[in-house]
Design a protein around this motif. Sequence first.
Motif, short mmCIF file in Angstrom:
data_model
loop_
_atom_site.label_atom_id
_atom_site.label_comp_id
_atom_site.label_asym_id
_atom_site.label_seq_id
_atom_site.Cartn_x
_atom_site.Cartn_y
_atom_site.Cartn_z
N UNK A 1 26.55 -26.65 -14.68
CA UNK A 1 26.01 -25.62 -13.81
C UNK A 1 26.40 -24.23 -14.31
N UNK A 2 25.78 -23.23 -13.74
CA UNK A 2 26.08 -21.85 -14.13
C UNK A 2 27.54 -21.50 -13.83
N UNK A 3 28.09 -21.82 -12.64
CA UNK A 3 29.52 -21.52 -12.41
C UNK A 3 30.44 -22.21 -13.40
N UNK A 4 30.12 -23.46 -13.79
CA UNK A 4 30.95 -24.16 -14.76
C UNK A 4 30.85 -23.51 -16.14
N UNK A 5 29.68 -23.00 -16.48
CA UNK A 5 29.53 -22.33 -17.76
C UNK A 5 30.26 -20.98 -17.77
N UNK A 6 30.15 -20.23 -16.69
CA UNK A 6 30.83 -18.94 -16.61
C UNK A 6 32.34 -19.13 -16.64
N UNK A 7 32.84 -20.22 -16.02
CA UNK A 7 34.28 -20.45 -15.92
C UNK A 7 34.93 -20.79 -17.25
N UNK A 8 34.15 -20.99 -18.31
CA UNK A 8 34.74 -21.20 -19.63
C UNK A 8 35.61 -19.99 -20.01
N UNK A 9 35.30 -18.84 -19.45
CA UNK A 9 36.07 -17.63 -19.74
C UNK A 9 37.51 -17.73 -19.23
N UNK A 10 37.82 -18.69 -18.37
CA UNK A 10 39.19 -18.85 -17.87
C UNK A 10 40.09 -19.58 -18.86
N UNK A 11 39.52 -20.13 -19.94
CA UNK A 11 40.33 -20.83 -20.94
C UNK A 11 40.88 -19.77 -21.89
N UNK A 12 42.12 -19.37 -21.68
CA UNK A 12 42.70 -18.24 -22.43
C UNK A 12 42.89 -18.55 -23.91
N UNK A 13 43.13 -19.82 -24.23
CA UNK A 13 43.47 -20.20 -25.60
C UNK A 13 42.29 -20.76 -26.37
N UNK A 14 41.07 -20.42 -25.97
CA UNK A 14 39.87 -20.94 -26.62
C UNK A 14 39.68 -20.27 -27.98
N UNK A 15 39.57 -21.07 -29.04
CA UNK A 15 39.39 -20.52 -30.39
C UNK A 15 38.04 -20.88 -31.00
#
Length: 440
Positions: A194-208
């Motif tokens: 969903x759109x909220x789940x896609x936007x929430x990827x920004x909460x993963x601080x250590x994403x490389x």
Amino acid sequence: MDRVRRSYGTAVHRPPVSRNHIPHQNTSFDHDSGLVYSEVEVSGSGSHNSWIFDYKTPSIVRARPRLPTATGARPLAHMALIKLGIESQNLTVEALQNLPWSIGERIWQQITDKYVNMRPRSPVCTLTPFSHAESFYIWRTFAIAFGSDFGHSGNRYMLDLRTPSLPLIEYYKGINSGKSDWLTCLRVSPKQITVPELVSISTINNLTVLDLSDGQLYIENRESTFDARIMRSWSELADAGRAFQSLRVLMLGWQEKIDTWIFDMLDGFPHLSIVLFTDCRWIHHKNHKDWEDDAWKHGWNIMPSKRGTKHLRSLLDDKAFYPASISNLHYESTRMAADAAQEPVKSIPDRPLLECWLGTPRPWRHVIDEFPGTRTVYLQKQLRPKVGGGITRPVLSDTPAVKREPSSPNTSQAKRPQGSISSKRRVAKHSAASLLAEMS
């Protein structure tokens, strides 16, 4: 800490149960029926995080050693290592962080070798394979306790959760590290979330590394949730320093809504150095004249079609890890940063690396299996060495430096290097015409 029980023969996972669990039992009498019954209250820690302790997630891929055949008693140190391997789920960061890595490495090797003694009283030292002995919990514990010492590429971990039973935000919390004790490579399909789940990827601080890949046949009738609005919100968060501060690689596969607007929004990501497109309708090598000027103005170098695909193939076709894994792209970005800083790669300490696939995003197998074509675009950021050490934002070693006019300091007015696709074709055409003129 929760205790996890295990069956030594099959490595069956059971949900964690509280260590301090004490059943409370009361005897009651039902006056209506005349029955006497017992009430038992059981309190547990909950099973919503059981996937963190699960042994069934794909373990580290490596060549399995042969079963050792020896006789006699084991050394006491070997017996202690076996015991630690069996009780690995009870290890904590506090118990490991004071140990030197030389000892921690032996403990980790014992856990990943997956061999335990099934007949402790037998004079024959027989070891039996124990599949998937390391869970994500114990890997995460080692990553926090040993840091860069645990950051060797051979210690990467893989999570392939094809049928998530929880909202994806719960998995984001598990793979996230607020202090960036480890880095995460994430692959998801925007058509499945969903759109909220896609936007929430920004909460993963250590994403490389982030791979957004659709293309599965049974979800083609669904519309992708990734569009310019999502990318703009991510770009604003990254530019404000609130998200994506560790993102180095962005992969976009089978995204029909991507167009030249993507290059404006990539500027907000401070450490982004590699961007890959495949089977995107408006960005591929056949229509490079429509977008390569925009890419160059924003500081992106374009690899030629065959060269870029062959280079990407060597990164995705990793025989020592998981098929079509994307984590090698992180190491490629680290190599680029080392080249720009004019330092050896080994001098840059790396953190432990986690790769996670949520749902069934389409892997980039075509890069490995098919002949190099025009469907995949490989872009690299122009990283320039900084005077006095360090790296500044917006170089490939084989790309000429940008030449600017004294009166035009903006990069948007910079001349395209002679190594670009269009320049090569114009030079070749002019040379052919001159040759015909000379022959006539």
